[in-house]
Scaffold this active site. Sequence first.
Site, mmCIF file in Angstrom:
data_model
loop_
_atom_site.group_PDB
_atom_site.id
_atom_site.type_symbol
_atom_site.label_atom_id
_atom_site.label_comp_id
_atom_site.label_asym_id
_atom_site.label_seq_id
_atom_site.Cartn_x
_atom_site.Cartn_y
_atom_site.Cartn_z
ATOM 1 N N GLY A 11 7.174 9.403 -5.317
ATOM 2 C CA GLY A 11 6.251 10.374 -5.101
ATOM 3 C C GLY A 11 6.812 11.589 -4.237
ATOM 4 O O GLY A 11 7.076 12.640 -4.610
ATOM 5 N N THR A 12 7.619 11.020 -3.039
ATOM 6 C CA THR A 12 8.295 11.853 -2.027
ATOM 7 C C THR A 12 9.529 12.523 -2.677
ATOM 8 O O THR A 12 9.860 13.659 -2.416
ATOM 9 C CB THR A 12 8.818 10.601 -0.941
ATOM 10 O OG1 THR A 12 7.565 10.472 -0.442
ATOM 11 C CG2 THR A 12 9.286 11.822 0.276
ATOM 12 N N THR A 25 11.246 1.808 -1.070
ATOM 13 C CA THR A 25 9.932 1.121 -1.605
ATOM 14 C C THR A 25 10.033 -0.191 -1.650
ATOM 15 O O THR A 25 10.666 -0.967 -2.150
ATOM 16 C CB THR A 25 9.519 1.971 -2.854
ATOM 17 O OG1 THR A 25 8.235 1.169 -3.412
ATOM 18 C CG2 THR A 25 10.343 1.867 -3.873
ATOM 19 N N ILE A 26 8.907 -0.920 -1.402
ATOM 20 C CA ILE A 26 8.512 -2.398 -1.541
ATOM 21 C C ILE A 26 8.634 -2.618 -3.008
ATOM 22 O O ILE A 26 8.698 -3.905 -3.274
ATOM 23 C CB ILE A 26 7.444 -2.831 -0.748
ATOM 24 C CG1 ILE A 26 6.209 -2.410 -1.323
ATOM 25 C CG2 ILE A 26 7.743 -2.589 0.734
ATOM 26 C CD1 ILE A 26 4.982 -3.383 -0.851
ATOM 27 N N ASP A 27 8.141 -1.758 -3.955
ATOM 28 C CA ASP A 27 8.065 -1.897 -5.224
ATOM 29 C C ASP A 27 9.223 -2.161 -5.980
ATOM 30 O O ASP A 27 9.239 -2.609 -7.317
ATOM 31 C CB ASP A 27 7.161 -0.836 -5.880
ATOM 32 C CG ASP A 27 5.879 -0.525 -5.043
ATOM 33 O OD1 ASP A 27 5.349 -1.472 -4.497
ATOM 34 O OD2 ASP A 27 5.281 0.679 -5.062
ATOM 35 N N GLY A 70 2.883 -3.792 -5.538
ATOM 36 C CA GLY A 70 3.943 -3.419 -6.591
ATOM 37 C C GLY A 70 3.776 -2.308 -7.647
ATOM 38 O O GLY A 70 4.609 -1.997 -8.465
ATOM 39 N N ARG A 71 2.435 -1.871 -7.586
ATOM 40 C CA ARG A 71 1.939 -0.783 -8.484
ATOM 41 C C ARG A 71 2.385 -1.178 -10.198
ATOM 42 O O ARG A 71 1.897 -2.194 -10.514
ATOM 43 C CB ARG A 71 2.872 0.437 -8.097
ATOM 44 C CG ARG A 71 2.166 0.996 -6.823
ATOM 45 C CD ARG A 71 2.424 2.505 -6.558
ATOM 46 N NE ARG A 71 3.813 2.893 -7.107
ATOM 47 C CZ ARG A 71 4.162 4.161 -7.339
ATOM 48 N NH1 ARG A 71 3.225 5.134 -7.107
ATOM 49 N NH2 ARG A 71 5.041 4.427 -7.594
ATOM 50 N N ARG A 107 -9.321 -20.302 -5.816
ATOM 51 C CA ARG A 107 -9.546 -19.295 -4.490
ATOM 52 C C ARG A 107 -8.527 -18.109 -4.840
ATOM 53 O O ARG A 107 -7.278 -18.571 -5.556
ATOM 54 C CB ARG A 107 -9.321 -20.225 -3.214
ATOM 55 C CG ARG A 107 -10.110 -21.117 -2.718
ATOM 56 C CD ARG A 107 -11.416 -20.518 -2.192
ATOM 57 N NE ARG A 107 -12.212 -21.303 -1.891
ATOM 58 C CZ ARG A 107 -13.035 -22.154 -2.360
ATOM 59 N NH1 ARG A 107 -13.357 -22.069 -3.822
ATOM 60 N NH2 ARG A 107 -14.028 -22.954 -1.766
ATOM 61 N N ARG A 116 4.109 -5.438 3.247
ATOM 62 C CA ARG A 116 5.220 -4.304 3.724
ATOM 63 C C ARG A 116 5.388 -3.994 5.289
ATOM 64 O O ARG A 116 5.923 -2.976 5.670
ATOM 65 C CB ARG A 116 5.042 -2.794 3.060
ATOM 66 C CG ARG A 116 3.583 -2.238 3.230
ATOM 67 C CD ARG A 116 3.715 -0.773 2.434
ATOM 68 N NE ARG A 116 2.751 0.080 3.047
ATOM 69 C CZ ARG A 116 1.870 0.734 2.524
ATOM 70 N NH1 ARG A 116 1.764 0.726 1.210
ATOM 71 N NH2 ARG A 116 1.490 1.649 3.152
HETATM 72 O O1 F6P Z 1 4.172 1.882 -3.288
HETATM 73 C C1 F6P Z 1 3.978 0.943 -2.111
HETATM 74 C C2 F6P Z 1 2.591 0.454 -2.234
HETATM 75 O O2 F6P Z 1 2.635 -0.547 -1.214
HETATM 76 C C3 F6P Z 1 2.124 -0.133 -3.363
HETATM 77 O O3 F6P Z 1 2.708 -1.754 -3.703
HETATM 78 C C4 F6P Z 1 0.618 -0.226 -3.380
HETATM 79 O O4 F6P Z 1 0.110 -0.334 -4.504
HETATM 80 C C5 F6P Z 1 0.525 1.151 -2.575
HETATM 81 O O5 F6P Z 1 1.513 1.311 -1.998
HETATM 82 C C6 F6P Z 1 -0.705 0.772 -1.633
HETATM 83 O O6 F6P Z 1 -0.856 2.075 -1.047
HETATM 84 P P1 F6P Z 1 -1.986 2.573 0.036
HETATM 85 O O7 F6P Z 1 -1.080 2.198 1.523
HETATM 86 O O8 F6P Z 1 -2.169 3.818 0.286
HETATM 87 O O9 F6P Z 1 -3.060 1.288 0.028
#
Ligand code: F6P
Length: 392
Positions: free
Chosen positions: A131-132, A152-154, A197-198, A293, A302
């Site tokens: 995005g950025t 990004t953690i993704d 991870g989107r 569960r 993150r």
């Molecule tokens: O892109 C990083 C991330 O942590 C994704 O893995 C996750 O879907 C999203 O951001 C969560 O976003 P927010 O912090 O707005 O809930």
Amino acid sequence: MFSDSKPFCRETMGRIRRVGILTGGGDCPGLNAVIRAVTRAAILQYGFEVLGIQDGYLGLLLDKTRGLSGEDVAGILGLGGTILGTSNRTDPFSFSPPEEKNGPLRDYSDLLLRNVERLKLDALLCAGGDGTLTIADRLAGKGLPVIGIPKTIDNDLVGTDLTFGFDTAVSNASEAMDKIHSTAQSHHRIMVVETMGRYAGWLALMSGLASGGDVILIPEIPFDLSNIARAILKRTRLGHRFSIVVVAEGARIRGGALVVKKRIKDSPDPIRLGGIGNWLTEKIEQMTGIESRVSVLGHLQRGGSPTSFDRNLATRFGVEAIHLTARKRFGRMVSLKGQNITSIPLESIAGKTRIIPLDSPWLRSARDIGIHLEIYKWLFALLVGDLQYMVT
Ligand code: F6P
């Protein structure tokens, strides 16, 4: 006044004196290491002044900045989050000022360019995810001298082998799964663990692999419930009295839709995923008859201190971003290729997502040690070009 017809042109006006740095999108371990590296390399190697922009692009629209000295960045290398703050809902091309409270979204990019000019910034360094960096690319298109730094953690950015923040998130998720393991084992349950991870499965795959997941479900391979139930019941028949199912938030049933938690109107990516873990747990319990569960790892993944790997990657990225700035190689993103730090044009990565290729060696390793992945053996054999694999 800056507009499309009169692009920003400080970069052509001579020596670089002042650079701005912002951190945008979701926070991520390693951002402070980047801020520190940028500040120190800028001051020590080139004598630049450094201005920290607060809360991502929002700080440039609302004029929230602070000078950064070597002292300001001392002791932040191992801190999680970002000392500059961030925002994952500010897109200057589609923005509504906070005082308008849910007002219409309008293009404020010219205001941002004017503010950059007023702050006398000769370059803007943007550390962020897709995005950025997509916004950075659009700003570069308007003549702004920008450099992108991939975080990004993704781990879903194209053009770089890795983003910083990912290694820490894998480590955080694996640590959580190790703990979930012992409770699953004690109660003979199925534990479903939902990771972030989107739209990419990197975080689920790598943390699941690192912590002994039995089933790993990723967005790249839609799943079939009956296959999962069968895989778990097979484990039970073999004497394993518990199972760990790792499910990425972007995973979905074959022919089904993504599970969306909420939509955020003014965010560059308005969709927030989440909820597949709860849904899946109920279905698996019904189909296997085994008590189940769910644990949704969420923002734990993150948070906290970056691993040493992420600190070092972020440091190398930050230093390279300053070297690129000194050489006025704007409109580029620093990147990791093998062991080397290099750079590529921002436009080549903007708006793209790096998902796990189905012939990935990581998938093969996972499959070879018996992790259930929902990929057919014959398809996998074709994909990796090894038909022998089909008969082994
Ligand atoms: O892109 C990083 C991330 O942590 C994704 O893995 C996750 O879907 C999203 O951001 C969560 O976003 P927010 O912090 O707005 O809930």
